[in-house]
Motif scaffolding. Structure first.
Motif, PDB file in Angstrom:
ATOM      1  N   PRO A 123       0.816  -1.220   0.000  1.00  0.00           N
ATOM      2  CA  PRO A 123       0.000   0.000   0.000  1.00  0.00           C
ATOM      3  C   PRO A 123       0.851   1.272   0.000  1.00  0.00           C
ATOM      4  N   LEU A 124       2.053   1.205   0.598  1.00  0.00           N
ATOM      5  CA  LEU A 124       2.920   2.380   0.603  1.00  0.00           C
ATOM      6  C   LEU A 124       3.357   2.725  -0.819  1.00  0.00           C
ATOM      7  N   ALA A 125       3.739   1.701  -1.607  1.00  0.00           N
ATOM      8  CA  ALA A 125       4.147   1.957  -2.989  1.00  0.00           C
ATOM      9  C   ALA A 125       3.012   2.607  -3.779  1.00  0.00           C
ATOM     10  N   SER A 126       1.795   2.108  -3.577  1.00  0.00           N
ATOM     11  CA  SER A 126       0.647   2.694  -4.268  1.00  0.00           C
ATOM     12  C   SER A 126       0.409   4.136  -3.823  1.00  0.00           C
ATOM     13  N   ALA A 127       0.528   4.383  -2.516  1.00  0.00           N
ATOM     14  CA  ALA A 127       0.301   5.732  -2.001  1.00  0.00           C
ATOM     15  C   ALA A 127       1.371   6.709  -2.496  1.00  0.00           C
ATOM     16  N   LEU A 128       2.624   6.254  -2.536  1.00  0.00           N
ATOM     17  CA  LEU A 128       3.698   7.108  -3.040  1.00  0.00           C
ATOM     18  C   LEU A 128       3.468   7.455  -4.501  1.00  0.00           C
ATOM     19  N   ALA A 129       3.098   6.429  -5.280  1.00  0.00           N
ATOM     20  CA  ALA A 129       2.828   6.686  -6.693  1.00  0.00           C
ATOM     21  C   ALA A 129       1.624   7.613  -6.852  1.00  0.00           C
ATOM     22  N   GLY A 130       0.627   7.424  -5.987  1.00  0.00           N
ATOM     23  CA  GLY A 130      -0.553   8.265  -6.047  1.00  0.00           C
ATOM     24  C   GLY A 130      -0.288   9.714  -5.681  1.00  0.00           C
ATOM     25  N   SER A 131       0.803   9.944  -4.947  1.00  0.00           N
ATOM     26  CA  SER A 131       1.144  11.319  -4.568  1.00  0.00           C
ATOM     27  C   SER A 131       1.955  12.029  -5.644  1.00  0.00           C
ATOM     28  N   GLY A 132       2.182  11.334  -6.768  1.00  0.00           N
ATOM     29  CA  GLY A 132       2.905  11.951  -7.876  1.00  0.00           C
ATOM     30  C   GLY A 132       4.376  11.587  -7.935  1.00  0.00           C
ATOM     31  N   ARG A 133       4.848  10.741  -7.026  1.00  0.00           N
ATOM     32  CA  ARG A 133       6.252  10.333  -7.036  1.00  0.00           C
ATOM     33  C   ARG A 133       6.453   9.150  -7.982  1.00  0.00           C
ATOM     34  N   LYS A 160      -2.672  -6.211  -9.224  1.00  0.00           N
ATOM     35  CA  LYS A 160      -3.522  -5.324 -10.028  1.00  0.00           C
ATOM     36  C   LYS A 160      -3.578  -3.919  -9.430  1.00  0.00           C
ATOM     37  N   ARG A 161      -3.631  -3.825  -8.093  1.00  0.00           N
ATOM     38  CA  ARG A 161      -3.670  -2.500  -7.462  1.00  0.00           C
ATOM     39  C   ARG A 161      -2.368  -1.737  -7.686  1.00  0.00           C
ATOM     40  N   LEU A 162      -1.237  -2.436  -7.625  1.00  0.00           N
ATOM     41  CA  LEU A 162       0.045  -1.788  -7.894  1.00  0.00           C
ATOM     42  C   LEU A 162       0.110  -1.291  -9.331  1.00  0.00           C
ATOM     43  N   GLN A 163      -0.348  -2.123 -10.261  1.00  0.00           N
ATOM     44  CA  GLN A 163      -0.341  -1.734 -11.676  1.00  0.00           C
ATOM     45  C   GLN A 163      -1.235  -0.521 -11.900  1.00  0.00           C
ATOM     46  N   ALA A 164      -2.426  -0.538 -11.278  1.00  0.00           N
ATOM     47  CA  ALA A 164      -3.356   0.582 -11.461  1.00  0.00           C
ATOM     48  C   ALA A 164      -2.806   1.875 -10.887  1.00  0.00           C
ATOM     49  N   ALA A 165      -1.987   1.767  -9.815  1.00  0.00           N
ATOM     50  CA  ALA A 165      -1.422   2.963  -9.193  1.00  0.00           C
ATOM     51  C   ALA A 165      -0.232   3.511  -9.973  1.00  0.00           C
ATOM     52  N   GLY A 166       0.308   2.737 -10.920  1.00  0.00           N
ATOM     53  CA  GLY A 166       1.454   3.193 -11.697  1.00  0.00           C
ATOM     54  C   GLY A 166       2.794   2.856 -11.084  1.00  0.00           C
ATOM     55  N   GLU A 214      10.638  -6.681  -5.422  1.00  0.00           N
ATOM     56  CA  GLU A 214      10.173  -7.883  -4.728  1.00  0.00           C
ATOM     57  C   GLU A 214      10.844  -9.106  -5.347  1.00  0.00           C
ATOM     58  N   ARG A 215      11.523  -9.909  -4.527  1.00  0.00           N
ATOM     59  CA  ARG A 215      12.285 -11.027  -5.075  1.00  0.00           C
ATOM     60  C   ARG A 215      11.453 -12.291  -5.274  1.00  0.00           C
ATOM     61  N   THR A 216      10.295 -12.401  -4.619  1.00  0.00           N
ATOM     62  CA  THR A 216       9.546 -13.660  -4.677  1.00  0.00           C
ATOM     63  C   THR A 216       8.139 -13.479  -5.215  1.00  0.00           C
ATOM     64  N   HIS A 217       7.262 -12.816  -4.436  1.00  0.00           N
ATOM     65  CA  HIS A 217       5.893 -12.635  -4.878  1.00  0.00           C
ATOM     66  C   HIS A 217       5.246 -11.471  -4.143  1.00  0.00           C
ATOM     67  N   VAL A 218       4.358 -10.797  -4.849  1.00  0.00           N
ATOM     68  CA  VAL A 218       3.675  -9.634  -4.293  1.00  0.00           C
ATOM     69  C   VAL A 218       2.751 -10.081  -3.157  1.00  0.00           C
ATOM     70  N   GLY A 219       2.736  -9.304  -2.082  1.00  0.00           N
ATOM     71  CA  GLY A 219       1.870  -9.608  -0.943  1.00  0.00           C
ATOM     72  C   GLY A 219       2.624  -9.978   0.306  1.00  0.00           C
ATOM     73  N   GLY A 220       3.900 -10.365   0.172  1.00  0.00           N
ATOM     74  CA  GLY A 220       4.699 -10.676   1.346  1.00  0.00           C
ATOM     75  C   GLY A 220       4.273 -11.952   2.055  1.00  0.00           C
TER      76      GLY A 220
END
Length: 463
Positions: A19-29, A85-91, A35-41
């Protein structure tokens, strides 16, 4: 190898990183997530989501004597793909590989077929932890397929004939009971005098009785000395009991549930001037900043309490402090200190074990000392438990005898986590024990037991 520069880089896609990556991207950054294995941790892929899905299937097997369709892989796949999908949508640009520092604010990402060099103005480390292996003589000589951890045990196609569990904490108890319900003989070996060492002894004794009733053998104050294998006994474990000479126990599989280790070794943290504890956890400030300015650590990698909900709150701390507009004043910063007194947790045995606040032993150490009162009652006093024939368990609370504030609450029961959440809300909202005693709860419900618990409130005698 060319260098890609980003405004922000998140290493690891756990419950705070994604969610942090999505929020950072959403703020214009311009943001990348490594991620070395799989999204979601861990939580989505090896922790909460798959294990609790399996526990639910175990519950079906326990009550109906049949395990329904194995749902774990489908649910994990659904949760993981949702995060992607959420990461992709956030850019967010996702780099699947392993990151290591080559200097402050600069990383190399090892990927299939090559790699990338990445730099960023802000770095966020969310690499989590992995199961640790005990220093046990002979362990490396055992067939790896029979030596399991909290990840590999979920991939078994058949129930072990006899599962030996090293460790009586949350992982050991959850998996021990799960595989007992799938038909395995289970023995849990615990070094200390009680299961769930953090818990109140009365609570630990309650869950011990329940597990023994379920047919699980529990050996307390018992330490493993060495392990061997023979054609007739794949696992032969020599134990040091509380008294007497060493003994031997044989089994078909061994679950190592002896703790977790932070994923920091491969990061080359000294090259980024990032300090760690003796156990390898990253040292952070109350706002989660590391010793390197502009570099933060979130989730289990910075040490206990290692819970998914704490990791997600780490994301909220970063979001509120770094992404807020306008920036908050120093006195208004969201920090880890604000949540310390009311962090809840649940052990998902059946019945569950839940807790929030202080245990009695911790409350007795408060300075200045408090006049304490305690209340404890069995599940056989709860109407909902009697109606559903699920009376195994108990409730216990510690309160301030002067102010009436609830200092801590524990529950063992089918919906202990939900009952605990009601008490947590009361603690956060400043509602004392008398408020819960007079609250009008729906009947019949598990929360209704909070009307009756206080009828046995008594002065703490310190024993």
């Amino acid at each position: 190898m060319s260098l890609k520069h980003f405004d922000a880089c998140v290493i690891g896609s756990g419950q705070s990183g994604t969610p942090l990556a999505s929020a950072l991207a959403g703020s214009g950054r311009r943001t990348c997530l490594i991620e070395r294995t799989h999204v979601g941790g861990c939580c989505v892929n090896e922790g909460c989501t798959p294990t609790k899905t399996m526990v639910a299937s175990g519950r079906v097997a326990y009550w109906a004597r049949r395990a329904g369709e194995e749902r774990k892989r489908d649910i994990v796949k659904s949760f993981r793909e949702g995060g992607e999908k959420r990461l992709q949508a956030a850019g967010v640009e996702v780099l699947m590989g392993e990151a290591s520092f080559v200097g402050p604010k600069e990383l190399v990402v090892k990927m299939e077929g090559g790699g990338e060099k990445v730099s960023a103005d802000l770095i966020f480390i969310n690499t989590g932890e992995r199961p640790s292996r005990p220093n046990l003589d002979g362990l490396e000589s055992i067939d790896p397929a029979r030596v399991l951890d909290s990840t590999s045990i979920q991939e078994l196609e058949e129930a072990p004939q006899h599962l030996i569990v090293l460790g009586g904490g949350y992982i050991g108890l959850e998996f021990g009971q799960l595989w007992r319900r799938f038909g395995s003989k289970v023995t849990i070996i615990q070094r200390g005098p009680q299961l769930l060492p953090r818990e109140d002894p009365e609570i630990a004794s309650c869950i011990l009785s329940i597990l023994q009733e379920d047919g699980i053998d529990v050996l307390l104050n018992t330490s493993p000395i060495s392990i061997t294998t023979t054609p007739s006994n794949p696992i032969s474990l020599t134990l040091k009991p509380p008294t007497g000479n060493p003994s031997t126990i044989s089994g078909t599989h061994l679950l190592l549930a002896t703790g977790r280790t932070p994923n920091t070794t491969s990061l080359n943290l000294p090259l980024a001037a990032i300090r760690t504890s003796p156990r390898g956890h990253i040292i952070v400030s109350p706002t989660l900043e590391t010793s390197a300015p502009g570099t933060y650590a979130l989730g289990d990698v910075h040490g206990p309490p290692a819970f998914t909900h704490v990791s997600y709150d780490d994301f909220r701390i970063i979001r509120d402090n770094l992404l807020a507009t306008p920036e908050p004043s120093p006195s208004a910063l969201h920090t880890t200190a604000a949540r310390a007194a009311t962090i809840p947790y649940v052990c998902y045995t059946d019945p569950q074990v839940a807790h929030v606040g202080l245990h009695l032993a911790e409350a007795r150490k408060l300075s200045p000392p408090r006049k304490l009162r305690t209340a404890s009652m069995p599940g056989t006093w709860i109407a909902r438990a009697l109606e559903t024939d699920e009376t195994r368990g108990m409730l216990k609370a510690v309160v301030d005898g002067e102010t009436g504030k609830i200092l801590g609450f524990s529950a063992v029961g089918p919906e202990a986590g939900e009952v605990m959440a009601v008490v947590q809300m009361a603690m956060v909202g400043g509602v004392g024990w008398e408020g819960l005693r007079e609250m009008v709860f729906a009947h019949p419900s598990w929360a209704e037991s909070l009307n009756n618990l206080w009828g046995v409130l008594r002065e703490d005698d310190g024993k």
